[in-house]
Design a protein around this motif. Structure first.
Motif, PDB file in Angstrom:
ATOM      1  N   GLN A 100      56.399   0.153 -58.089  1.00 20.93           N
ATOM      2  CA  GLN A 100      55.926  -1.111 -58.585  1.00 20.93           C
ATOM      3  C   GLN A 100      53.977  -0.799 -57.998  1.00 20.93           C
ATOM      4  O   GLN A 100      54.550  -1.524 -56.947  1.00 20.93           O
ATOM      5  N   LEU A 101      53.623  -0.706 -59.093  1.00 19.90           N
ATOM      6  CA  LEU A 101      51.918  -0.227 -58.825  1.00 19.90           C
ATOM      7  C   LEU A 101      51.896  -2.487 -58.613  1.00 19.90           C
ATOM      8  O   LEU A 101      52.308  -3.482 -59.777  1.00 19.90           O
ATOM      9  N   LEU A 102      51.384  -2.735 -57.696  1.00 19.53           N
ATOM     10  CA  LEU A 102      50.735  -4.772 -57.714  1.00 19.53           C
ATOM     11  C   LEU A 102      49.498  -4.514 -57.855  1.00 19.53           C
ATOM     12  O   LEU A 102      48.879  -5.468 -58.343  1.00 19.53           O
ATOM     13  N   GLY A 103      48.485  -3.751 -57.143  1.00 21.33           N
ATOM     14  CA  GLY A 103      47.303  -3.329 -57.483  1.00 21.33           C
ATOM     15  C   GLY A 103      46.758  -2.217 -56.987  1.00 21.33           C
ATOM     16  O   GLY A 103      47.628  -0.888 -56.648  1.00 21.33           O
ATOM     17  N   GLU A 104      45.111  -2.412 -57.251  1.00 19.22           N
ATOM     18  CA  GLU A 104      44.252  -0.979 -56.833  1.00 19.22           C
ATOM     19  C   GLU A 104      42.680  -1.474 -56.577  1.00 19.22           C
ATOM     20  O   GLU A 104      42.564  -2.251 -56.656  1.00 19.22           O
ATOM     21  N   MET A 105      42.756  -0.371 -55.034  1.00 16.45           N
ATOM     22  CA  MET A 105      41.189  -0.326 -55.172  1.00 16.45           C
ATOM     23  C   MET A 105      40.795   0.386 -56.111  1.00 16.45           C
ATOM     24  O   MET A 105      40.751   0.864 -56.246  1.00 16.45           O
ATOM     25  N   ASP A 106      39.361   0.156 -55.833  1.00 12.57           N
ATOM     26  CA  ASP A 106      38.417   0.771 -56.598  1.00 12.57           C
ATOM     27  C   ASP A 106      37.718   1.789 -56.412  1.00 12.57           C
ATOM     28  O   ASP A 106      38.226   1.271 -54.345  1.00 12.57           O
ATOM     29  N   PRO A 107      38.204   3.227 -56.200  1.00  6.59           N
ATOM     30  CA  PRO A 107      38.511   4.617 -55.443  1.00  6.59           C
ATOM     31  C   PRO A 107      36.842   4.737 -55.526  1.00  6.59           C
ATOM     32  O   PRO A 107      36.525   6.451 -54.366  1.00  6.59           O
ATOM     33  N   VAL A 108      35.706   3.961 -55.331  1.00  5.28           N
ATOM     34  CA  VAL A 108      34.117   5.094 -55.669  1.00  5.28           C
ATOM     35  C   VAL A 108      34.072   5.744 -56.364  1.00  5.28           C
ATOM     36  O   VAL A 108      34.035   6.544 -57.448  1.00  5.28           O
ATOM     37  N   ASP A 109      33.817   7.058 -55.277  1.00  4.33           N
ATOM     38  CA  ASP A 109      33.576   8.385 -55.346  1.00  4.33           C
ATOM     39  C   ASP A 109      34.761   9.228 -55.270  1.00  4.33           C
ATOM     40  O   ASP A 109      34.896  10.519 -55.035  1.00  4.33           O
ATOM     41  N   LEU A 110      35.797   8.702 -54.950  1.00  2.00           N
ATOM     42  CA  LEU A 110      36.922   9.573 -54.338  1.00  2.00           C
ATOM     43  C   LEU A 110      37.714  10.331 -55.911  1.00  2.00           C
ATOM     44  O   LEU A 110      37.976  11.355 -55.646  1.00  2.00           O
ATOM     45  N   ASP A 111      37.495  10.310 -56.687  1.00  2.00           N
ATOM     46  CA  ASP A 111      37.374  11.213 -57.135  1.00  2.00           C
ATOM     47  C   ASP A 111      37.390  11.945 -57.588  1.00  2.00           C
ATOM     48  O   ASP A 111      37.266  13.140 -57.940  1.00  2.00           O
ATOM     49  N   ASP A 112      35.321  12.106 -57.611  1.00  2.00           N
ATOM     50  CA  ASP A 112      34.064  13.044 -58.087  1.00  2.00           C
ATOM     51  C   ASP A 112      34.582  14.468 -56.269  1.00  2.00           C
ATOM     52  O   ASP A 112      34.581  15.228 -56.743  1.00  2.00           O
ATOM     53  N   ARG A 113      34.827  13.885 -54.988  1.00  2.00           N
ATOM     54  CA  ARG A 113      34.912  14.145 -53.745  1.00  2.00           C
ATOM     55  C   ARG A 113      35.862  14.961 -53.939  1.00  2.00           C
ATOM     56  O   ARG A 113      36.207  15.856 -53.422  1.00  2.00           O
ATOM     57  N   VAL A 114      37.142  14.711 -54.642  1.00  2.00           N
ATOM     58  CA  VAL A 114      38.922  15.101 -54.748  1.00  2.00           C
ATOM     59  C   VAL A 114      38.296  16.112 -55.722  1.00  2.00           C
ATOM     60  O   VAL A 114      38.426  17.249 -55.648  1.00  2.00           O
ATOM     61  N   ARG A 115      37.665  16.506 -57.624  1.00  2.00           N
ATOM     62  CA  ARG A 115      37.170  16.987 -57.675  1.00  2.00           C
ATOM     63  C   ARG A 115      36.258  18.464 -56.960  1.00  2.00           C
ATOM     64  O   ARG A 115      36.585  19.602 -57.158  1.00  2.00           O
ATOM     65  N   SER A 116      34.991  18.464 -56.463  1.00  2.00           N
ATOM     66  CA  SER A 116      34.185  18.786 -55.259  1.00  2.00           C
ATOM     67  C   SER A 116      35.798  19.589 -54.373  1.00  2.00           C
ATOM     68  O   SER A 116      35.173  20.442 -54.111  1.00  2.00           O
ATOM     69  N   LEU A 117      36.416  19.355 -53.876  1.00  2.00           N
ATOM     70  CA  LEU A 117      36.979  19.431 -52.450  1.00  2.00           C
ATOM     71  C   LEU A 117      38.332  21.096 -53.781  1.00  2.00           C
ATOM     72  O   LEU A 117      38.807  21.525 -53.000  1.00  2.00           O
ATOM     73  N   GLU A 118      38.813  20.398 -54.801  1.00  2.00           N
ATOM     74  CA  GLU A 118      39.191  21.472 -55.361  1.00  2.00           C
ATOM     75  C   GLU A 118      38.983  22.011 -56.077  1.00  2.00           C
ATOM     76  O   GLU A 118      38.977  23.030 -55.755  1.00  2.00           O
ATOM     77  N   SER A 119      37.235  22.507 -56.061  1.00  2.00           N
ATOM     78  CA  SER A 119      36.350  23.824 -56.393  1.00  2.00           C
ATOM     79  C   SER A 119      36.186  24.491 -55.007  1.00  2.00           C
ATOM     80  O   SER A 119      36.604  25.878 -54.862  1.00  2.00           O
ATOM     81  N   THR A 120      36.290  23.677 -53.438  1.00  2.00           N
ATOM     82  CA  THR A 120      35.708  24.505 -52.626  1.00  2.00           C
ATOM     83  C   THR A 120      37.488  25.543 -52.795  1.00  2.00           C
ATOM     84  O   THR A 120      37.179  26.220 -51.970  1.00  2.00           O
ATOM     85  N   PHE A 121      37.796  25.009 -52.941  1.00  2.00           N
ATOM     86  CA  PHE A 121      39.595  25.153 -52.426  1.00  2.00           C
ATOM     87  C   PHE A 121      39.678  27.001 -53.094  1.00  2.00           C
ATOM     88  O   PHE A 121      40.042  27.722 -52.957  1.00  2.00           O
ATOM     89  N   ASN A 122      39.276  26.267 -54.482  1.00  2.00           N
ATOM     90  CA  ASN A 122      39.100  27.963 -56.184  1.00  2.00           C
ATOM     91  C   ASN A 122      38.398  28.763 -55.110  1.00  2.00           C
ATOM     92  O   ASN A 122      39.528  29.995 -55.338  1.00  2.00           O
ATOM     93  N   ARG A 123      37.737  28.261 -54.422  1.00  2.00           N
ATOM     94  CA  ARG A 123      36.839  29.103 -54.204  1.00  2.00           C
ATOM     95  C   ARG A 123      36.884  30.239 -52.861  1.00  2.00           C
ATOM     96  O   ARG A 123      37.011  31.108 -52.243  1.00  2.00           O
ATOM     97  N   ALA A 124      37.850  28.817 -51.736  1.00  2.00           N
ATOM     98  CA  ALA A 124      38.606  30.173 -50.873  1.00  2.00           C
ATOM     99  C   ALA A 124      39.941  30.603 -50.757  1.00  2.00           C
ATOM    100  O   ALA A 124      39.571  31.449 -50.558  1.00  2.00           O
ATOM    101  N   THR A 125      40.624  30.079 -52.050  1.00  2.00           N
ATOM    102  CA  THR A 125      41.384  30.741 -52.355  1.00  2.00           C
ATOM    103  C   THR A 125      41.446  32.773 -53.256  1.00  2.00           C
ATOM    104  O   THR A 125      41.536  32.869 -53.072  1.00  2.00           O
ATOM    105  N   ALA A 126      39.889  32.275 -54.249  1.00  2.00           N
ATOM    106  CA  ALA A 126      39.161  34.211 -54.739  1.00  2.00           C
ATOM    107  C   ALA A 126      39.023  34.514 -52.631  1.00  2.00           C
ATOM    108  O   ALA A 126      38.927  35.851 -53.164  1.00  2.00           O
ATOM    109  N   ALA A 127      38.058  33.997 -52.139  1.00  2.00           N
ATOM    110  CA  ALA A 127      37.699  35.197 -51.085  1.00  2.00           C
ATOM    111  C   ALA A 127      39.225  35.448 -50.394  1.00  2.00           C
ATOM    112  O   ALA A 127      39.036  36.218 -49.839  1.00  2.00           O
ATOM    113  N   LEU A 128      40.160  34.754 -50.037  1.00  2.00           N
ATOM    114  CA  LEU A 128      41.364  35.114 -49.709  1.00  2.00           C
ATOM    115  C   LEU A 128      41.978  36.032 -50.483  1.00  2.00           C
ATOM    116  O   LEU A 128      42.468  37.275 -49.494  1.00  2.00           O
TER     117      LEU A 128
END
Length: 383
Positions: A90-118
Motif C-alpha cells: 500500500q502507498l503510504l506517502g510520496e516524496m517530491d520528485p523535483v526534477d526526477l521526471d524530467d531527468r528520466v525523460r532526458s535519459l529515455e531520449s539518450t537511450f533511444n539515441r544510443a539504441t539507434a547508434a547501435l
C-alpha cells in the motif's frame, strides 16, 4: 493533736510504699519494658511448593518497519494516520520528485539515441564483414589486388570497434536510466508488510534526510512482553514455561502466555534478567505499545522440603534465620533458604526440621534475652 511517734510514721509510710512498689513491679513485668514479648508461631511443615517469578515488562512488537526516503528531500504527501491498518504494497506517502521526471525523460531520449547508434553500428559492421568476404573471394580469383583486400579488412576492424563502443554506450545509458527510474520509484513510500501505523514522524512539506523515519508500521500479530526478572530469584527460568500476564489497563484480567526466549545478555546495572513473553492468544482490542504489564512465571515444582512462612525469617547481625521455640526457651537459628512461591512459603535447605515451632510475628524486635509469650493474634498484625 499529737503527732505519731517515729515507729508509727515508718509503718504508715511502708504501708503506702510497699503496695505501690509491688504494683509498679507487677505492671513492669506484665505490660512495661520488662514484660514478655507477645509472639505468634508457625509450625515447620515438609511439602513441595511451586515457585513463581514476578516481573514487570512492556508490550512491544517483535517486527516493526521504519519507512523513509533513500535520499534527502521534501515530503509531498502522506496518505495514512496513526492507528490505520495497511496492507503489503500500500502507498503510504510520496516524496517530491523535483526534477526526477524530467531527468528520466532526458535519459529515455539518450537511450533511444544510443539504441539507434547501435543499430547503425551493427549495419555498418554487417556491410563491412560482407565486403571483406567478397573481396577475399575476388583476391583468390586474381580479380583484385591485395591492397584493396587489406583496405576492406581494415574497414571491418573499424566497424567492429565502432559496434563494441556502441554496445558499451547503450549498456551505460541503460544502467543510468534504470538507476534513475529506481530512484524515481523510491519517492513512493510503500508498506513492505501489512500492519498498523504506529508512528507518523513527519508531515507534508517537511524536509527529511536519507534514512529518516517518516512512518513506522508494526505487525500486530507479533506482540510480546519484554519482561525483567530479579537475577537472585530467576533460577529455573527457561523458554517454554507458562506465564500469566496482567496489563495495567485491564487489572484483574489474566492473559495466558509463554516464555518465548531468555535474552543471552542480562542488565548488569539493575541486576535483572530479560525475557520475551508471547501471548497464547492476542487480547482484543490490542494493547498500545509501551503499556506496562505484570508477568508471573510458574516454575516447575520442587522436591518436598521443610517450609516456613516468609514472615518468620529475620536477620540478626549478618545472619539470616528464624527464632525457634523449644519448650520455654527461644533461640535464633541461622537457615539456608531455598525456593519460594508467591504465597510467601519459603523452603529451608538447612537449619530446621519438620514440626519445629518458629516465631511468625512479634510485638517488637526480639533478642536472645527476650522473654516471650505465645498468643493467638497480635493486634494490628495480619492473621
Amino acid at each position: 493533736m499529737k503527732s505519731l511517734p517515729m515507729p508509727g510514721r515508718t509503718l504508715a509510710l511502708a504501708a503506702v510504699i510497699i503496695p505501690l512498689l509491688a504494683l509498679f513491679i507487677y505492671v513492669g513485668f506484665r505490660s512495661g519494658p520488662l514484660a514478655p514479648v507477645s509472639v505468634t508461631t508457625a509450625t515447620v511443615t515438609k511439602r513441595t511448593i511451586t515457585p513463581a517469578l514476578y516481573g514487570i515488562g512492556t508490550v512491544e512488537a517483535r517486527y516493526s518497519f521504519k519507512i523513509g526516503p533513500t535520499f534527502a528531500g521534501r515530503i509531498k504527501q502522506i496518505n495514512v494516520n496513526v492507528g490505520d491498518h495497511v496492507t503489503a504494497g500500500q502507498l503510504l506517502g510520496e516524496m517530491d520528485p523535483v526534477d526526477l521526471d524530467d531527468r528520466v525523460r532526458s535519459l529515455e531520449s539518450t537511450f533511444n539515441r544510443a539504441t539507434a547508434a547501435l543499430r547503425e553500428a551493427e549495419a555498418r559492421h554487417a556491410y563491412a564483414l560482407k565486403q571483406a568476404k567478397r573481396y577475399e573471394g575476388l583476391l583468390a580469383s586474381g580479380a583484385v589486388s591485395e591492397e584493396i583486400v587489406a583496405t576492406k579488412l581494415q574497414e571491418l576492424q573499424v566497424a567492429d570497434a565502432a559496434l563494441s563502443a556502441a554496445r558499451e554506450d547503450t549498456a551505460r545509458v541503460r544502467s543510468d536510466r534504470e538507476a534513475l527510474v529506481a530512484q524515481r520509484n523510491n519517492v513512493r513510500l510503500v508498506s513492505p508488510k501489512g500492519g498498523i501505523v504506529a508512528r507518523r514522524d513527519a508531515e507534508p512539506g517537511s524536509t527529511v534526510v536519507a534514512g529518516q523515519t517518516v512512518v513506522e508500521i508494526v505487525d500486530p500479530d507479533t506482540l510480546w512482553v519484554n519482561a525483567r526478572f530479579d537475577q537472585t530469584s530467576a533460577s529455573g527460568l527457561s523458554g517454554g514455561l507458562p506465564a500469566r500476564i496482567v496489563l495495567r489497563s485491564r487489572e484483574g484480567v489474566v492473559l495466558k502466555g509463554r516464555v518465548l526466549r531468555i535474552e543471552p545478555k542480562a542488565d548488569s546495572v539493575t541486576e535483572e534478567m530479560l525475557a520475551k513473553i508471547s501471548f497464547d492468544s492476542f487480547p482484543k482490542p490490542l494493547p498500545p505499545l509501551g503499556e506496562l504489564a505484570e508477568v508471573t512465571i510458574d516454575l516447575p515444582p520442587v522436591a518436598p522440603a521443610p517450609v516456613v512462612p516468609n514472615a518468620a525469617i529475620r536477620r540478626l547481625g549478618d545472619q539470616t534465620g528464624v527464632w525457634r521455640i523449644t519448650g520455654k526457651a527461644m533461640s535464633f537459628v541461622p537457615i539456608k533458604q531455598g525456593q519460594s512461591d508467591l504465597s510467601g512459603a519459603v523452603q529451608v535447605r538447612e537449619g530446621l526440621n519438620t514440626d519445629d515451632l518458629v516465631v511468625l510475628y512479634s510485638e517488637k524486635a526480639l533478642t536472645p534475652r527476650s522473654r516471650f509469650r505465645i498468643v493467638e493474634r497480635i493486634p494490628g498484625v495480619p492473621k
